[in-house]
Design a protein around this motif. Structure first.
Motif, PDB file in Angstrom:
ATOM      1  N   ALA A  81       6.392  17.062  -4.965  1.00  0.00           N
ATOM      2  CA  ALA A  81       5.915  18.033  -3.981  1.00  0.00           C
ATOM      3  C   ALA A  81       5.022  19.113  -4.591  1.00  0.00           C
ATOM      4  O   ALA A  81       4.033  19.510  -4.013  1.00  0.00           O
ATOM      5  CB  ALA A  81       7.090  18.682  -3.266  1.00  0.00           C
ATOM      6  N   PRO A  99      13.924  13.581   5.730  1.00  0.00           N
ATOM      7  CA  PRO A  99      12.664  14.034   6.309  1.00  0.00           C
ATOM      8  C   PRO A  99      11.868  14.836   5.289  1.00  0.00           C
ATOM      9  O   PRO A  99      12.415  15.640   4.548  1.00  0.00           O
ATOM     10  CB  PRO A  99      13.101  14.908   7.487  1.00  0.00           C
ATOM     11  CG  PRO A  99      14.486  14.476   7.798  1.00  0.00           C
ATOM     12  CD  PRO A  99      15.082  14.032   6.487  1.00  0.00           C
ATOM     13  N   GLY A 100      10.594  14.598   5.245  1.00  0.00           N
ATOM     14  CA  GLY A 100       9.732  15.293   4.303  1.00  0.00           C
ATOM     15  C   GLY A 100       8.302  15.253   4.791  1.00  0.00           C
ATOM     16  O   GLY A 100       8.050  15.213   5.983  1.00  0.00           O
ATOM     17  N   LYS A 101       7.377  15.233   3.861  1.00  0.00           N
ATOM     18  CA  LYS A 101       5.964  15.171   4.193  1.00  0.00           C
ATOM     19  C   LYS A 101       5.354  13.909   3.602  1.00  0.00           C
ATOM     20  O   LYS A 101       5.748  13.472   2.537  1.00  0.00           O
ATOM     21  CB  LYS A 101       5.229  16.388   3.635  1.00  0.00           C
ATOM     22  CG  LYS A 101       5.643  17.692   4.262  1.00  0.00           C
ATOM     23  CD  LYS A 101       4.843  18.830   3.680  1.00  0.00           C
ATOM     24  CE  LYS A 101       5.264  20.150   4.301  1.00  0.00           C
ATOM     25  NZ  LYS A 101       4.493  21.265   3.776  1.00  0.00           N
ATOM     26  N   MET A 102       4.380  13.360   4.311  1.00  0.00           N
ATOM     27  CA  MET A 102       3.714  12.147   3.859  1.00  0.00           C
ATOM     28  C   MET A 102       2.237  12.261   4.216  1.00  0.00           C
ATOM     29  O   MET A 102       1.889  12.726   5.303  1.00  0.00           O
ATOM     30  CB  MET A 102       4.331  10.937   4.579  1.00  0.00           C
ATOM     31  CG  MET A 102       3.799   9.615   4.141  1.00  0.00           C
ATOM     32  SD  MET A 102       4.451   8.214   5.124  1.00  0.00           S
ATOM     33  CE  MET A 102       6.160   8.594   5.377  1.00  0.00           C
ATOM     34  N   ARG A 103       1.375  11.859   3.300  1.00  0.00           N
ATOM     35  CA  ARG A 103      -0.063  11.816   3.566  1.00  0.00           C
ATOM     36  C   ARG A 103      -0.532  10.405   3.250  1.00  0.00           C
ATOM     37  O   ARG A 103      -0.362   9.926   2.137  1.00  0.00           O
ATOM     38  CB  ARG A 103      -0.793  12.820   2.692  1.00  0.00           C
ATOM     39  CG  ARG A 103      -2.275  12.836   2.937  1.00  0.00           C
ATOM     40  CD  ARG A 103      -2.922  13.984   2.196  1.00  0.00           C
ATOM     41  NE  ARG A 103      -4.335  13.725   2.047  1.00  0.00           N
ATOM     42  CZ  ARG A 103      -5.019  13.925   0.944  1.00  0.00           C
ATOM     43  NH1 ARG A 103      -4.426  14.420  -0.114  1.00  0.00           N
ATOM     44  NH2 ARG A 103      -6.293  13.661   0.897  1.00  0.00           N
ATOM     45  N   HIS A 112      -1.194  12.526   8.368  1.00  0.00           N
ATOM     46  CA  HIS A 112      -0.261  13.481   7.780  1.00  0.00           C
ATOM     47  C   HIS A 112       1.009  13.448   8.630  1.00  0.00           C
ATOM     48  O   HIS A 112       0.946  13.660   9.840  1.00  0.00           O
ATOM     49  CB  HIS A 112      -0.847  14.888   7.766  1.00  0.00           C
ATOM     50  CG  HIS A 112      -2.092  14.989   6.941  1.00  0.00           C
ATOM     51  ND1 HIS A 112      -2.070  15.313   5.611  1.00  0.00           N
ATOM     52  CD2 HIS A 112      -3.393  14.781   7.251  1.00  0.00           C
ATOM     53  CE1 HIS A 112      -3.299  15.315   5.139  1.00  0.00           C
ATOM     54  NE2 HIS A 112      -4.131  14.988   6.124  1.00  0.00           N
ATOM     55  N   VAL A 113       2.144  13.175   8.005  1.00  0.00           N
ATOM     56  CA  VAL A 113       3.406  13.064   8.718  1.00  0.00           C
ATOM     57  C   VAL A 113       4.374  14.083   8.135  1.00  0.00           C
ATOM     58  O   VAL A 113       4.523  14.164   6.918  1.00  0.00           O
ATOM     59  CB  VAL A 113       4.001  11.642   8.583  1.00  0.00           C
ATOM     60  CG1 VAL A 113       5.339  11.545   9.293  1.00  0.00           C
ATOM     61  CG2 VAL A 113       3.032  10.593   9.099  1.00  0.00           C
ATOM     62  N   GLU A 114       5.022  14.849   8.998  1.00  0.00           N
ATOM     63  CA  GLU A 114       6.060  15.779   8.572  1.00  0.00           C
ATOM     64  C   GLU A 114       7.319  15.470   9.354  1.00  0.00           C
ATOM     65  O   GLU A 114       7.267  15.262  10.555  1.00  0.00           O
ATOM     66  CB  GLU A 114       5.628  17.219   8.816  1.00  0.00           C
ATOM     67  CG  GLU A 114       4.541  17.690   7.887  1.00  0.00           C
ATOM     68  CD  GLU A 114       4.315  19.185   7.996  1.00  0.00           C
ATOM     69  OE1 GLU A 114       5.297  19.927   8.125  1.00  0.00           O
ATOM     70  OE2 GLU A 114       3.143  19.591   7.951  1.00  0.00           O
ATOM     71  N   GLY A 115       8.453  15.449   8.659  1.00  0.00           N
ATOM     72  CA  GLY A 115       9.731  15.218   9.326  1.00  0.00           C
ATOM     73  C   GLY A 115       9.893  13.768   9.728  1.00  0.00           C
ATOM     74  O   GLY A 115       9.281  12.864   9.174  1.00  0.00           O
ATOM     75  N   SER A 116      10.712  13.546  10.722  1.00  0.00           N
ATOM     76  CA  SER A 116      10.980  12.192  11.207  1.00  0.00           C
ATOM     77  C   SER A 116       9.845  11.739  12.109  1.00  0.00           C
ATOM     78  O   SER A 116       9.185  12.554  12.753  1.00  0.00           O
ATOM     79  CB  SER A 116      12.290  12.159  11.990  1.00  0.00           C
ATOM     80  OG  SER A 116      13.342  12.542  11.151  1.00  0.00           O
ATOM     81  N   VAL A 117       9.629  10.439  12.161  1.00  0.00           N
ATOM     82  CA  VAL A 117       8.544   9.892  12.970  1.00  0.00           C
ATOM     83  C   VAL A 117       8.998   8.567  13.566  1.00  0.00           C
ATOM     84  O   VAL A 117       9.805   7.850  12.966  1.00  0.00           O
ATOM     85  CB  VAL A 117       7.259   9.712  12.126  1.00  0.00           C
ATOM     86  CG1 VAL A 117       7.446   8.645  11.079  1.00  0.00           C
ATOM     87  CG2 VAL A 117       6.067   9.390  12.997  1.00  0.00           C
TER      88      VAL A 117
END
Length: 131
Positions: A81, A99-103, A112-117
């Motif tokens: 991170a 849950p976290g962040k993903m690019r 860009h994804v944050e949290g659950s999806v």
């Protein structure tokens, strides 16, 4: 007094074709990846565009089943991170997702994804942007 009556031949009733879930998925996937309009694709398959939009909704909700197309694996780089170096993937046991962040960088755009999806929605977005 002369009366002229004009008769026109009635068009035969249109027979509706029942589509299988595989056919519906193929048409929907074509709308998501081809760059053509939904109306154009619907006409080419002799389907009403509103019907295709309904199938798209079902597809995104996962109600049309799973596509039998091959899934391509995308290369992944895992970053700490606060660090820009690429980290080695963990070799320990798999744990519950946190849950976290993903690019995700793709040829046609970044995600860009944050949290659950919702995984089905993320899959469709990646398919559209994969190019």
């Amino acid at each position: 007094m002369d009366t002229v009556t004009e008769f026109t031949e009635a068009k035969p009733a249109r027979k509706y074709r029942r589509r299988t879930p595989d056919e519906k998925r193929q048409i929907v996937e074509e709308t998501l990846t081809s760059g053509r309009s939904v109306a154009e694709i619907a006409r080419s398959h002799e389907v009403n565009a509103n019907q295709v939009f309904d199938w798209r909704k079902q597809y995104l909700e996962g109600r049309l089943g799973v596509s039998h197309h091959e899934c391509a694996l995308l290369p992944v780089a895992v970053n700490d991170a606060g660090d820009s170096k690429v980290a080695d993937p963990p070799t320990s046991k798999l744990s519950a997702p946190v849950p976290g962040k993903m690019r995700i960088q793709l040829p046609r755009g970044d995600v860009h994804v944050e949290g659950s999806v919702d995984l089905d929605t993320l899959r469709v977005v990646i398919q559209c942007l994969r190019g």
